[in-house]
Scaffold this motif. Structure first.
Motif, PDB file in Angstrom:
ATOM      1  N   THR A  96       0.875  -1.318  -0.037  1.00 26.99           N
ATOM      2  CA  THR A  96       0.034  -0.030  -0.022  1.00 26.99           C
ATOM      3  C   THR A  96       0.729   1.258  -0.082  1.00 26.99           C
ATOM      4  OG1 THR A  96      -1.678   1.317   1.380  1.00 26.99           O
ATOM      5  CG2 THR A  96      -0.056  -0.178   2.527  1.00 26.99           C
ATOM      6  N   VAL A  97       0.345   2.403  -0.439  1.00 29.45           N
ATOM      7  CA  VAL A  97       1.003   3.647  -0.577  1.00 29.45           C
ATOM      8  C   VAL A  97       1.035   4.129   1.075  1.00 29.45           C
ATOM      9  CG1 VAL A  97       0.455   4.251  -2.668  1.00 29.45           C
ATOM     10  CG2 VAL A  97      -0.869   4.930  -0.868  1.00 29.45           C
ATOM     11  N   SER A  98       0.454   3.499   2.014  1.00 33.15           N
ATOM     12  CA  SER A  98       0.550   3.754   3.371  1.00 33.15           C
ATOM     13  C   SER A  98       1.818   3.605   3.793  1.00 33.15           C
ATOM     14  CB  SER A  98      -0.633   3.131   4.121  1.00 33.15           C
ATOM     15  OG  SER A  98      -1.774   3.521   3.852  1.00 33.15           O
ATOM     16  N   TRP A 103       3.332   9.898   3.086  1.00 31.31           N
ATOM     17  CA  TRP A 103       2.021  10.050   2.704  1.00 31.31           C
ATOM     18  C   TRP A 103       1.108  10.169   3.685  1.00 31.31           C
ATOM     19  CZ3 TRP A 103      -2.738   7.332   3.199  1.00 31.31           C
ATOM     20  CH2 TRP A 103      -3.698   7.624   2.082  1.00 31.31           C
ATOM     21  N   PRO A 104       0.038  11.009   3.922  1.00 26.09           N
ATOM     22  CA  PRO A 104      -0.519  11.533   2.514  1.00 26.09           C
ATOM     23  C   PRO A 104      -0.057  13.120   2.437  1.00 26.09           C
ATOM     24  CG  PRO A 104      -2.232  11.621   4.179  1.00 26.09           C
ATOM     25  CD  PRO A 104      -0.916  11.078   4.685  1.00 26.09           C
ATOM     26  N   ARG A 132      -0.427  11.028   9.596  1.00 25.00           N
ATOM     27  CA  ARG A 132       0.474   9.797   9.453  1.00 25.00           C
ATOM     28  C   ARG A 132       1.443   9.693  10.569  1.00 25.00           C
ATOM     29  NH1 ARG A 132       5.184  13.032   5.821  1.00 25.00           N
ATOM     30  NH2 ARG A 132       5.459  14.558   7.563  1.00 25.00           N
ATOM     31  N   PRO A 133       1.884   8.445  10.717  1.00 25.43           N
ATOM     32  CA  PRO A 133       1.654   7.089  10.158  1.00 25.43           C
ATOM     33  C   PRO A 133       0.576   6.299  10.506  1.00 25.43           C
ATOM     34  CG  PRO A 133       3.363   6.653  11.764  1.00 25.43           C
ATOM     35  CD  PRO A 133       2.767   8.272  11.887  1.00 25.43           C
ATOM     36  N   PRO A 273      -8.071  16.501   2.523  1.00 23.49           N
ATOM     37  CA  PRO A 273      -7.307  17.796   2.371  1.00 23.49           C
ATOM     38  C   PRO A 273      -5.708  17.892   2.090  1.00 23.49           C
ATOM     39  CG  PRO A 273      -7.821  17.895   4.550  1.00 23.49           C
ATOM     40  CD  PRO A 273      -8.332  16.637   4.155  1.00 23.49           C
ATOM     41  N   TYR A 274      -4.895  16.544   2.380  1.00 32.05           N
ATOM     42  CA  TYR A 274      -3.430  17.109   2.339  1.00 32.05           C
ATOM     43  C   TYR A 274      -3.103  16.722   0.994  1.00 32.05           C
ATOM     44  CZ  TYR A 274      -4.374  15.511   7.416  1.00 32.05           C
ATOM     45  OH  TYR A 274      -4.896  15.600   8.561  1.00 32.05           O
TER      46      TYR A 274
END
Length: 346
Positions: A96-98, A103-104, A132-133, A273-274
């Motif tokens: 995942t991009v997490s 991110w984000p 995050r995270p 909104p990030y």
């Protein structure tokens, strides 16, 4: 060719199983068999990935590729990889991009730093922050390291999808917006309609996973996201077309929604909104053959699937989604009274 899918009855796992079967693979799924349905034309190997004895059945092999759609705990992925390494040519892990530290909040690509998680970490490693995270991100980062630890870089493929949408989506982001547009009336729409977004269709994600599973196919790490040419306005317009809705959209600026303490990502699904949320580079995947369909196709096909009476696998995260009609009406009334929306459209 022979493929073993860890998972295979839910959203992405099922899409991988069905597409691989259609492409001529012999497909087996390794799962407990308690939820979802076995894709027709595939073989079920019943077992729990947390049970080492059960893993012996999955390790009967041999497998040209393993596609892991259900790994979340590094220590468990380490055990699974050890069991399968002697009988599998390559391991495709869905991450995942997490996993990215930034991110984000900030733009990133495949070379951006990821969270530092040991390859043998347990389920409680890491913590949840805002924005995050996340413990989820920590876990997936450690899982990536576990696969590389056992299979090595030359036999490992790491896929880092962003937001996956499409038929059978169990979180329900797509379904919520489709139902809301179908209900009609005045709809509270989040942020800027021209904000570019990067969701990816589950079928495009599955197709790339299968490309990466082919012996001699690409290895390494790939971000899987949409091309970034479409906007949130495009998404809601596609939902309106799919549902033949005459709803009126009122776009409220980020600061207005935050002032009303609207929970981003959940109360108004997909709104965050990030600035880094939809700024994920996917050049490496594009060069390796990733293609993505339009949000129009995704919304239309998801609505078609929903209107057949089909239901996704039930998941607790779905209950978190959506703003209530009463709260939506209150915010719309406040906007009409003093806050200024970005725009109104039909």
């Amino acid at each position: 060719m022979r493929m073993l899918i860890l998972g295979g009855s839910w959203f992405l796992g099922r899409a991988v199983a069905e597409q691989a079967r259609d492409d001529g693979w012999t497909v087996a799924t390794f799962r407990r068999g308690r939820t979802g349905e076995q894709p027709p034309g595939t073989v079920l190997i019943t077992g729990d990935r947390n049970n080492l004895t059960d893993l012996d059945r999955a390790a009967a092999g041999p497998w040209d590729a393993v596609v892991d759609t259900s790994g979340y705990i590094p220590a468990n992925v380490l055990d699974v990889a050890r069991a399968l390494e002697p009988v599998a040519d390559r391991y495709v892990f869905v991450s995942t991009v997490s996993v990215y530290r930034g991110w984000p909040v900030e733009p990133l690509d495949e070379d951006s730093p990821i969270l530092d998680t040991p390859h043998d970490a347990g389920p409680d490693y890491g913590y949840d922050g805002d924005p995050r995270p996340s413990r989820y991100g920590y876990g997936k980062a450690g899982c990536e390291r576990a696969v590389r630890w056992i299979f090595g870089p030359g036999r490992t493929v790491i896929l880092r999808p962003g937001v996956i949408l499409g038929p059978r989506e169990y979180v329900g982001r797509t379904a919520w917006w489709l139902r809301r547009l179908a209900r009609g009336g005045t709809v509270l729409a989040p942020g800027d309609p021209d904000r570019r977004i990067q969701p990816i269709d589950v079928r495009d994600t599955a197709r790339f996973a299968i490309q990466a599973a082919v012996p001699g196919g690409p290895t390494g790490t790939f971000n899987l996201v949409g091309d970034g040419h479409e906007t949130f306005g495009d998404l809601l317009a596609a939902a309106a077309r799919a549902t033949r809705s005459a709803a009126r959209l009122v776009w409220a600026a980020d600061e207005v929604l935050l002032r009303h303490r609207v929970r981003h990502w959940t109360e108004l699904p997909l709104w965050r909104p990030y600035p880094g949320t939809w700024a994920v580079g996917s050049r490496r995947a594009r060069l390796a053959g990733l293609t993505t369909r339009s949000i129009t196709d995704t919304m239309r096909d998801t609505w078609d699937w929903m209107t057949t009476g089909a239901t996704p696998v039930q998941h607790g995260r779905a209950a978190e989604l959506g703003i209530t009609p009463e709260r939506e009406a209150q915010i719309l009334a406040a906007i009409d009274g003093k806050d200024q929306p970005v725009m109104a459209s039909h």
